[in-house]
Design a protein around this motif. Sequence first.
Motif, short mmCIF file in Angstrom:
data_model
loop_
_atom_site.label_atom_id
_atom_site.label_comp_id
_atom_site.label_asym_id
_atom_site.label_seq_id
_atom_site.Cartn_x
_atom_site.Cartn_y
_atom_site.Cartn_z
N VAL A 7 0.85 -1.19 0.00
CA VAL A 7 0.00 0.00 0.00
C VAL A 7 0.89 1.24 0.00
O VAL A 7 1.79 1.37 0.83
N ALA A 8 0.63 2.15 -0.94
CA ALA A 8 1.43 3.37 -1.06
C ALA A 8 0.89 4.46 -0.13
O ALA A 8 -0.27 4.41 0.31
N VAL A 9 1.72 5.46 0.13
CA VAL A 9 1.35 6.50 1.10
C VAL A 9 0.17 7.34 0.61
O VAL A 9 -0.56 7.92 1.43
N HIS A 10 -0.04 7.42 -0.71
CA HIS A 10 -1.13 8.24 -1.23
C HIS A 10 -2.46 7.48 -1.30
O HIS A 10 -3.46 8.05 -1.71
N GLU A 11 -2.49 6.21 -0.90
CA GLU A 11 -3.72 5.42 -0.93
C GLU A 11 -4.51 5.62 0.37
O GLU A 11 -3.95 5.58 1.46
N ARG A 12 -5.82 5.81 0.22
CA ARG A 12 -6.70 6.03 1.37
C ARG A 12 -7.52 4.78 1.64
O ARG A 12 -8.14 4.22 0.73
N GLU A 38 -8.34 3.66 -1.85
CA GLU A 38 -8.70 4.62 -2.88
C GLU A 38 -7.49 5.45 -3.29
O GLU A 38 -6.72 5.92 -2.44
N LEU A 39 -7.33 5.65 -4.59
CA LEU A 39 -6.27 6.48 -5.14
C LEU A 39 -6.75 7.93 -5.24
O LEU A 39 -7.95 8.20 -5.18
N ASP A 41 -7.29 9.89 -7.64
CA ASP A 41 -8.25 10.20 -8.71
C ASP A 41 -9.60 9.52 -8.51
O ASP A 41 -10.49 9.63 -9.36
N GLY A 42 -9.79 8.81 -7.39
CA GLY A 42 -11.05 8.14 -7.12
C GLY A 42 -11.08 6.68 -7.52
O GLY A 42 -12.05 5.98 -7.23
N ALA A 43 -10.06 6.21 -8.21
CA ALA A 43 -9.97 4.78 -8.54
C ALA A 43 -9.68 3.98 -7.27
O ALA A 43 -9.21 4.52 -6.27
N TRP A 44 -9.96 2.68 -7.33
CA TRP A 44 -9.69 1.79 -6.21
C TRP A 44 -8.61 0.78 -6.58
O TRP A 44 -8.57 0.28 -7.71
N PHE A 45 -7.76 0.49 -5.60
CA PHE A 45 -6.81 -0.61 -5.71
C PHE A 45 -7.30 -1.70 -4.77
O PHE A 45 -7.39 -1.49 -3.56
N MET A 46 -7.64 -2.87 -5.32
CA MET A 46 -8.25 -3.96 -4.56
C MET A 46 -7.27 -5.13 -4.51
O MET A 46 -6.85 -5.65 -5.54
N ARG A 47 -6.91 -5.53 -3.30
CA ARG A 47 -5.92 -6.59 -3.10
C ARG A 47 -6.57 -7.79 -2.42
O ARG A 47 -7.30 -7.62 -1.44
N VAL A 48 -6.26 -8.99 -2.89
CA VAL A 48 -6.80 -10.22 -2.31
C VAL A 48 -5.67 -11.23 -2.13
O VAL A 48 -4.85 -11.43 -3.05
N ASP A 49 -5.62 -11.85 -0.98
CA ASP A 49 -4.72 -12.97 -0.71
C ASP A 49 -5.60 -14.19 -0.43
O ASP A 49 -6.13 -14.35 0.66
N LYS A 50 -5.78 -15.02 -1.45
CA LYS A 50 -6.56 -16.25 -1.30
C LYS A 50 -5.58 -17.33 -0.84
O LYS A 50 -4.83 -17.89 -1.63
N ASP A 51 -5.61 -17.61 0.45
CA ASP A 51 -4.56 -18.39 1.12
C ASP A 51 -5.02 -19.81 1.39
O ASP A 51 -5.83 -20.06 2.28
#
Length: 237
Positions: A7-12, A38-39, A41-51
């Motif tokens: 996760v980057a510092v600019h992600e909410r 949320e980035l 510009d309003g886009a979303w970064f969605m992360r999944v770890d299917k473990d």
Amino acid sequence: MRYLHAVAVHERFVARGTYRYYADDAPTGLLEHWTIHELPDGAWFMRVDKDGRFMDGRSELIEAWRSPGGHIERFDIRAFGAKSDAIQQARATYTIEGNRLNVGRAFDGAEQIQETVEIPPDHVVQPGSYLFFGYALPAIVDRAPLAMISRFGFTADPANSFNVGMMMPSLTYYDEAEVTVDGKARVARHYLAAASAEVDGERQTQHHHYYIDKHNIFLKHTAPGMRVQLERYAHRP
């Protein structure tokens, strides 16, 4: 939780949770940890770890970019196979450009396979987690018939592993219900689907029950002999 990119510092922060899989009310060992950020510009970064390290050994790391308009336009996967799989590691990238889905797949360090698949203009994307299915459910019901674009995982035929799948799901909005998550009752929309399954040598119709909350976060899936339940859930106001 494992991820492809930290996760980057600019992600909410938007939301996080874990899906736990059950068979006959006993945990199978399979978990899906996920986060949404949320980035600017309003886009979303969605992360999944299917473990699946405590089940069959198969695991998938999925990262999807969702546009400010709510459409998944790219998702990437890194997957690890079970000991019995012909493929032990896979990397795949899926990019949507209009009515074309560009797919790149590479297995066990080999050269990447590039393909382009034509997809219907009216579609919804399911990269392979209950997280994405929750957002797809209302569209599947409200815009039926609607093509759901998904992808395979490890298959018996290695050439088909992580290729693109397409189906026309049929679901019905059933009612409003309460679902308990982390000891708290939440109001949910309840959807119903029927599926054919073989039981004791006979084909029977089984009903699948799906529940999502006001944010379209998937809360629970129940069917005969199985359940998937959300836990450790948090969502920003």
